[in-house]
Design a protein around this motif. Structure first.
Motif, PDB file in Angstrom:
ATOM      1  N   SER A  40       3.602  -1.550   1.283  1.00 33.89           N
ATOM      2  CA  SER A  40       2.334  -1.071   1.840  1.00 33.89           C
ATOM      3  C   SER A  40       2.553   0.033   2.863  1.00 33.89           C
ATOM      4  CB  SER A  40       1.557  -2.226   2.462  1.00 33.89           C
ATOM      5  OG  SER A  40       2.229  -2.705   3.601  1.00 33.89           O
ATOM      6  N   SER A  41       3.733   0.093   3.475  1.00 31.00           N
ATOM      7  CA  SER A  41       3.976   1.155   4.439  1.00 31.00           C
ATOM      8  C   SER A  41       4.565   2.410   3.792  1.00 31.00           C
ATOM      9  CB  SER A  41       4.914   0.666   5.547  1.00 31.00           C
ATOM     10  OG  SER A  41       6.189   0.391   5.027  1.00 31.00           O
ATOM     11  N   ARG A  42       4.948   2.330   2.518  1.00 32.42           N
ATOM     12  CA  ARG A  42       5.513   3.478   1.797  1.00 32.42           C
ATOM     13  C   ARG A  42       4.873   3.601   0.411  1.00 32.42           C
ATOM     14  NH1 ARG A  42       8.938   0.672   4.673  1.00 32.42           N
ATOM     15  NH2 ARG A  42      10.453   1.678   6.012  1.00 32.42           N
ATOM     16  N   PRO A  43       3.573   3.835   0.341  1.00 34.03           N
ATOM     17  CA  PRO A  43       2.909   3.837  -0.978  1.00 34.03           C
ATOM     18  C   PRO A  43       3.385   4.947  -1.909  1.00 34.03           C
ATOM     19  CG  PRO A  43       1.391   4.555   0.734  1.00 34.03           C
ATOM     20  CD  PRO A  43       2.638   4.088   1.423  1.00 34.03           C
ATOM     21  N   LYS A  44       3.680   6.126  -1.385  1.00 33.39           N
ATOM     22  CA  LYS A  44       4.125   7.216  -2.260  1.00 33.39           C
ATOM     23  C   LYS A  44       5.469   6.898  -2.893  1.00 33.39           C
ATOM     24  CE  LYS A  44       1.673  10.856   0.211  1.00 33.39           C
ATOM     25  NZ  LYS A  44       1.813  12.045   1.033  1.00 33.39           N
ATOM     26  N   LEU A  45       6.363   6.325  -2.124  1.00 31.89           N
ATOM     27  CA  LEU A  45       7.669   5.941  -2.651  1.00 31.89           C
ATOM     28  C   LEU A  45       7.527   4.861  -3.717  1.00 31.89           C
ATOM     29  CD1 LEU A  45      10.755   6.268  -2.396  1.00 31.89           C
ATOM     30  CD2 LEU A  45      10.687   4.434  -0.719  1.00 31.89           C
ATOM     31  N   VAL A  46       6.649   3.906  -3.477  1.00 34.21           N
ATOM     32  CA  VAL A  46       6.443   2.819  -4.439  1.00 34.21           C
ATOM     33  C   VAL A  46       5.834   3.356  -5.730  1.00 34.21           C
ATOM     34  CG1 VAL A  46       5.167   0.690  -4.853  1.00 34.21           C
ATOM     35  CG2 VAL A  46       6.281   1.064  -2.665  1.00 34.21           C
ATOM     36  N   ILE A  47       4.879   4.255  -5.611  1.00 34.43           N
ATOM     37  CA  ILE A  47       4.272   4.849  -6.810  1.00 34.43           C
ATOM     38  C   ILE A  47       5.316   5.634  -7.593  1.00 34.43           C
ATOM     39  CG2 ILE A  47       2.606   6.564  -7.619  1.00 34.43           C
ATOM     40  CD1 ILE A  47       0.769   5.609  -5.309  1.00 34.43           C
TER      41      ILE A  47
END
Length: 162
Positions: free
Chosen positions: A124-131
């Motif tokens: 949740s704190s790194r949404p772009k990385l997760v996507i």
């Protein structure tokens, strides 16, 4: 929108930090700085060095809080089962076996739950990385499906195995 509070005064060469306030909040006198000073050091220390110290301290505190959170979950789950374990302790052979089994399962369950909670917070704190990682994983999965459905059967038939 940020306006220096010292706009109508002359710039003081000794002053190296100005506070800034949002123009809309000027009437309420709420001050907003560019950053909050969390730590200081004696003498002259470069800002980058101070930030490195703060970052390493924050990581240590983060790990300590993770371990404390896991211990609290483990103890809490143990306490939930304690009434049942107290009753089962009256049975000579079964009581200790069940107590050990419940403790082992509570240990494994809380460890897994802690990892899941930490992963969800990290995601949740790194949404772009997760996507981005999700897209890469899905692409690898799609290539694997394509490989097994289209390329592998053709190679198997050509070799005479199919």
């Amino acid at each position: 929108h940020l306006v220096s509070q010292d706009d109508d005064e002359e710039d003081d060469p000794k002053q190296d930090y100005k506070t800034f306030t949002d123009q809309e909040d000027k009437d309420t006198e709420r001050h907003k700085g560019w950053f909050e000073i969390c730590n200081t050091a004696p003498g002259s220390v470069k800002a980058s060095e101070l930030l490195k110290r703060n970052e390493s301290n924050a990581r240590v505190v983060q790990m300590i809080l993770r371990v404390v959170g896991w211990i609290m979950m483990f103890v809490g789950l143990q306490l939930v089962f304690e009434p049942l374990l107290t009753v089962l302790d009256m049975i000579p052979i079964i009581g200790p076996i069940v107590r050990f089994s419940v403790s082992l399962l509570a240990f494994l369950f809380t460890l897994l739950l802690s990892f899941i909670i930490i992963a969800v917070a990290w995601f949740s704190s790194r949404p772009k990385l997760v996507i981005g990682a999700g897209i890469v994983i899905l692409a690898i999965y799609a290539v694997g499906i394509w490989w097994t459905n289209f390329y592998a059967p053709a190679a198997s038939e050509a070799a005479g195995h199919g």
